[in-house]
Design a protein around this motif. Structure first.
Motif, PDB file in Angstrom:
ATOM      1  N   ARG A   1     -43.964 -17.881 -15.065  1.00 28.25           N
ATOM      2  CA  ARG A   1     -43.017 -18.494 -16.009  1.00 28.25           C
ATOM      3  C   ARG A   1     -43.168 -17.956 -17.423  1.00 28.25           C
ATOM      4  O   ARG A   1     -42.268 -18.099 -18.248  1.00 28.25           O
ATOM      5  CB  ARG A   1     -43.179 -20.006 -16.005  1.00 28.25           C
ATOM      6  N   LYS A   2     -44.303 -17.352 -17.737  1.00 27.89           N
ATOM      7  CA  LYS A   2     -44.526 -16.830 -19.085  1.00 27.89           C
ATOM      8  C   LYS A   2     -44.048 -15.387 -19.254  1.00 27.89           C
ATOM      9  O   LYS A   2     -44.072 -14.860 -20.357  1.00 27.89           O
ATOM     10  CB  LYS A   2     -46.007 -16.943 -19.439  1.00 27.89           C
ATOM     11  N   VAL A   3     -43.615 -14.762 -18.155  1.00 26.58           N
ATOM     12  CA  VAL A   3     -43.072 -13.408 -18.217  1.00 26.58           C
ATOM     13  C   VAL A   3     -41.547 -13.529 -18.204  1.00 26.58           C
ATOM     14  O   VAL A   3     -40.987 -14.072 -17.263  1.00 26.58           O
ATOM     15  CB  VAL A   3     -43.576 -12.558 -17.027  1.00 26.58           C
ATOM     16  N   PRO A   4     -40.856 -13.034 -19.234  1.00 27.39           N
ATOM     17  CA  PRO A   4     -39.423 -13.271 -19.365  1.00 27.39           C
ATOM     18  C   PRO A   4     -38.545 -12.651 -18.280  1.00 27.39           C
ATOM     19  O   PRO A   4     -37.480 -13.163 -17.977  1.00 27.39           O
ATOM     20  CB  PRO A   4     -39.060 -12.657 -20.715  1.00 27.39           C
ATOM     21  N   MET A   5     -38.980 -11.543 -17.671  1.00 32.49           N
ATOM     22  CA  MET A   5     -38.117 -10.858 -16.713  1.00 32.49           C
ATOM     23  C   MET A   5     -38.868 -10.563 -15.417  1.00 32.49           C
ATOM     24  O   MET A   5     -39.937  -9.965 -15.439  1.00 32.49           O
ATOM     25  CB  MET A   5     -37.588  -9.556 -17.307  1.00 32.49           C
ATOM     26  N   THR A   6     -38.264 -11.013 -14.303  1.00 31.63           N
ATOM     27  CA  THR A   6     -38.873 -10.802 -12.989  1.00 31.63           C
ATOM     28  C   THR A   6     -37.934  -9.966 -12.126  1.00 31.63           C
ATOM     29  O   THR A   6     -36.791 -10.356 -11.894  1.00 31.63           O
ATOM     30  CB  THR A   6     -39.156 -12.149 -12.291  1.00 31.63           C
ATOM     31  N   PHE A   7     -38.432  -8.816 -11.680  1.00 30.46           N
ATOM     32  CA  PHE A   7     -37.720  -7.982 -10.717  1.00 30.46           C
ATOM     33  C   PHE A   7     -38.236  -8.363  -9.338  1.00 30.46           C
ATOM     34  O   PHE A   7     -39.445  -8.425  -9.123  1.00 30.46           O
ATOM     35  CB  PHE A   7     -37.990  -6.493 -10.969  1.00 30.46           C
ATOM     36  N   VAL A   8     -37.317  -8.629  -8.400  1.00 29.67           N
ATOM     37  CA  VAL A   8     -37.715  -9.032  -7.051  1.00 29.67           C
ATOM     38  C   VAL A   8     -37.159  -8.020  -6.062  1.00 29.67           C
ATOM     39  O   VAL A   8     -35.962  -7.733  -6.057  1.00 29.67           O
ATOM     40  CB  VAL A   8     -37.202 -10.447  -6.707  1.00 29.67           C
ATOM     41  N   ASN A   9     -38.057  -7.480  -5.216  1.00 33.23           N
ATOM     42  CA  ASN A   9     -37.642  -6.527  -4.188  1.00 33.23           C
ATOM     43  C   ASN A   9     -37.988  -7.100  -2.822  1.00 33.23           C
ATOM     44  O   ASN A   9     -39.113  -6.990  -2.367  1.00 33.23           O
ATOM     45  CB  ASN A   9     -38.323  -5.179  -4.398  1.00 33.23           C
ATOM     46  N   PRO A  10     -36.992  -7.713  -2.151  1.00 35.66           N
ATOM     47  CA  PRO A  10     -37.261  -8.305  -0.844  1.00 35.66           C
ATOM     48  C   PRO A  10     -37.490  -7.275   0.259  1.00 35.66           C
ATOM     49  O   PRO A  10     -37.804  -7.633   1.382  1.00 35.66           O
ATOM     50  CB  PRO A  10     -36.019  -9.153  -0.554  1.00 35.66           C
ATOM     51  N   GLY A  11     -37.367  -5.986  -0.051  1.00 37.77           N
ATOM     52  CA  GLY A  11     -37.593  -4.939   0.947  1.00 37.77           C
ATOM     53  C   GLY A  11     -36.588  -5.037   2.076  1.00 37.77           C
ATOM     54  O   GLY A  11     -35.418  -5.312   1.870  1.00 37.77           O
ATOM     55  N   ALA A  12     -37.053  -4.838   3.286  1.00 36.73           N
ATOM     56  CA  ALA A  12     -36.170  -4.832   4.458  1.00 36.73           C
ATOM     57  C   ALA A  12     -36.011  -6.224   5.057  1.00 36.73           C
ATOM     58  O   ALA A  12     -35.423  -6.374   6.110  1.00 36.73           O
ATOM     59  CB  ALA A  12     -36.708  -3.868   5.499  1.00 36.73           C
ATOM     60  N   THR A  13     -36.542  -7.230   4.407  1.00 37.45           N
ATOM     61  CA  THR A  13     -36.453  -8.580   4.951  1.00 37.45           C
ATOM     62  C   THR A  13     -35.053  -9.148   4.787  1.00 37.45           C
ATOM     63  O   THR A  13     -34.253  -8.664   3.997  1.00 37.45           O
ATOM     64  CB  THR A  13     -37.449  -9.526   4.248  1.00 37.45           C
ATOM     65  N   VAL A  14     -34.767 -10.164   5.567  1.00 36.33           N
ATOM     66  CA  VAL A  14     -33.473 -10.838   5.486  1.00 36.33           C
ATOM     67  C   VAL A  14     -33.321 -11.514   4.129  1.00 36.33           C
ATOM     68  O   VAL A  14     -32.260 -11.547   3.547  1.00 36.33           O
ATOM     69  CB  VAL A  14     -33.336 -11.864   6.630  1.00 36.33           C
ATOM     70  N   GLY A  15     -34.384 -12.048   3.607  1.00 38.42           N
ATOM     71  CA  GLY A  15     -34.375 -12.720   2.312  1.00 38.42           C
ATOM     72  C   GLY A  15     -35.790 -13.027   1.882  1.00 38.42           C
ATOM     73  O   GLY A  15     -36.725 -12.929   2.662  1.00 38.42           O
ATOM     74  N   MET A  16     -35.944 -13.392   0.628  1.00 36.95           N
ATOM     75  CA  MET A  16     -37.265 -13.694   0.102  1.00 36.95           C
ATOM     76  C   MET A  16     -37.173 -14.916  -0.801  1.00 36.95           C
ATOM     77  O   MET A  16     -36.283 -14.986  -1.658  1.00 36.95           O
ATOM     78  CB  MET A  16     -37.794 -12.499  -0.685  1.00 36.95           C
ATOM     79  N   ALA A  17     -38.067 -15.864  -0.597  1.00 34.87           N
ATOM     80  CA  ALA A  17     -38.087 -17.082  -1.401  1.00 34.87           C
ATOM     81  C   ALA A  17     -39.133 -16.961  -2.500  1.00 34.87           C
ATOM     82  O   ALA A  17     -40.270 -16.570  -2.251  1.00 34.87           O
ATOM     83  CB  ALA A  17     -38.393 -18.290  -0.520  1.00 34.87           C
ATOM     84  N   ILE A  18     -38.717 -17.289  -3.725  1.00 37.02           N
ATOM     85  CA  ILE A  18     -39.658 -17.351  -4.841  1.00 37.02           C
ATOM     86  C   ILE A  18     -39.437 -18.671  -5.579  1.00 37.02           C
ATOM     87  O   ILE A  18     -38.390 -19.290  -5.466  1.00 37.02           O
ATOM     88  CB  ILE A  18     -39.526 -16.153  -5.809  1.00 37.02           C
ATOM     89  N   SER A  19     -40.443 -19.069  -6.321  1.00 37.43           N
ATOM     90  CA  SER A  19     -40.338 -20.288  -7.117  1.00 37.43           C
ATOM     91  C   SER A  19     -40.679 -19.963  -8.561  1.00 37.43           C
ATOM     92  O   SER A  19     -41.150 -18.872  -8.871  1.00 37.43           O
ATOM     93  CB  SER A  19     -41.272 -21.371  -6.569  1.00 37.43           C
ATOM     94  N   CYS A  20     -40.436 -20.933  -9.432  1.00 39.33           N
ATOM     95  CA  CYS A  20     -40.752 -20.774 -10.844  1.00 39.33           C
ATOM     96  C   CYS A  20     -41.102 -22.152 -11.398  1.00 39.33           C
ATOM     97  O   CYS A  20     -40.339 -23.103 -11.225  1.00 39.33           O
ATOM     98  CB  CYS A  20     -39.567 -20.186 -11.593  1.00 39.33           C
ATOM     99  N   SER A  21     -42.252 -22.253 -12.036  1.00 41.19           N
ATOM    100  CA  SER A  21     -42.669 -23.517 -12.636  1.00 41.19           C
ATOM    101  C   SER A  21     -41.793 -23.852 -13.835  1.00 41.19           C
ATOM    102  O   SER A  21     -41.056 -23.008 -14.349  1.00 41.19           O
ATOM    103  CB  SER A  21     -44.127 -23.437 -13.097  1.00 41.19           C
ATOM    104  N   ASP A  22     -41.896 -25.094 -14.288  1.00 42.16           N
ATOM    105  CA  ASP A  22     -41.177 -25.513 -15.489  1.00 42.16           C
ATOM    106  C   ASP A  22     -41.592 -24.660 -16.679  1.00 42.16           C
ATOM    107  O   ASP A  22     -42.720 -24.162 -16.738  1.00 42.16           O
ATOM    108  CB  ASP A  22     -41.478 -26.985 -15.804  1.00 42.16           C
TER     109      ASP A  22
END
Length: 105
Positions: A20-41
């Motif tokens: 949560r303290k890093v302003p920008m998150t790049f997410v690469n789900p790769g070859a998966t159908v989807g990827m779940a991520i969370s983020c704290s308050d």
């Protein structure tokens, strides 16, 4: 500002919690159908968080912040992203690059 504004970034290649303290998150789900991520308050009113799906496959990113102002999860299609701001008690979705490429549930 005269010059470039460069934000700290992180890249996620596996499900987990975005920093949560890093302003920008790049997410690469790769070859998966989807990827779940969370983020704290957030920790400070006005704090920004950008999440971008940089995957090369058709995998989506399902972002579930601890507290989202409208809904619980934002699903982001490949090649798209969202921007949120912390207003003191929840993340507010400020915008996205293409409304047809995100889903809020």
């Amino acid at each position: 500002i005269d010059g470039l504004l460069v934000q700290e970034t992180e890249t996620m290649i596996a499900a987990g919690k975005a920093n949560r303290k890093v302003p920008m998150t790049f997410v690469n789900p790769g070859a998966t159908v989807g990827m779940a991520i969370s983020c704290s308050d957030g920790t400070v009113t006005g704090q920004r968080k950008t999440v971008l799906n940089i995957g090369t496959s058709t995998g989506t990113v399902a972002l579930t912040p601890s507290t989202l102002n409208a809904g619980t999860t934002v699903t982001i299609a490949k090649g798209h992203g969202i921007d949120m701001i912390w207003h003191g008690s929840a993340w507010i979705l400020l915008g996205c690059d293409s409304a047809s490429q995100i889903t809020i549930t």
